[in-house]
Design an enzyme around this catalytic site. Structure first.
Site, short mmCIF file in Angstrom:
data_model
loop_
_atom_site.label_atom_id
_atom_site.label_comp_id
_atom_site.label_asym_id
_atom_site.label_seq_id
_atom_site.Cartn_x
_atom_site.Cartn_y
_atom_site.Cartn_z
N ASN A 218 33.96 0.50 19.79
CA ASN A 218 33.79 1.01 21.04
C ASN A 218 32.36 -0.14 21.72
OD1 ASN A 218 34.52 3.44 20.49
ND2 ASN A 218 32.81 3.95 18.95
N ARG B 162 39.44 5.48 17.94
CA ARG B 162 39.37 3.67 16.52
C ARG B 162 39.36 3.97 15.58
NH1 ARG B 162 33.55 2.51 15.64
NH2 ARG B 162 33.31 4.76 15.35
#
Length: 99
Positions: free
Chosen positions: A38, A20
């Protein structure tokens, strides 16, 4: 300018490896708008908006990811501008909570 908004889902070893943060950095450097998060199923989901060629390049980079990631698949589909509303207020690109 030809703009694109694409939503992608990345599967493989993509959580716990800085994926990320890597996406956020790459998107900001590329001056894209959107978000990344996520998912509880172990995947990473992202939305990229900007010039079509830059969005395509970003998706191509997602197929490799950061050095500790192992990407199995990247699924992509068109999205609309409403999907950008998930960003945090004032952000050009956001890291969102896990869903």
């Amino acid at each position: 300018m030809n703009t694109a908004i694409r939503q992608v889902t990345i599967r493989g070893r993509v959580q716990g490896v800085g994926y990320r943060a890597w996406v956020e950095h790459q998107a900001r450097v590329s001056r894209l708008e959107g978000w990344v998060r996520n998912r509880r199923d172990g995947s990473v989901e992202a939305l990229f908006a900007g010039p079509a060629d830059v969005v395509s390049e970003m998706i191509a980079r997602c197929r490799h990811g950061p050095s500790f990631a192992h990407v199995d698949t990247v699924a992509e589909e068109p999205a609309d501008a409403d999907a950008l509303n998930l960003r945090l207020a004032g952000d050009r690109f956001s890291v969102l909570p896990t869903i």
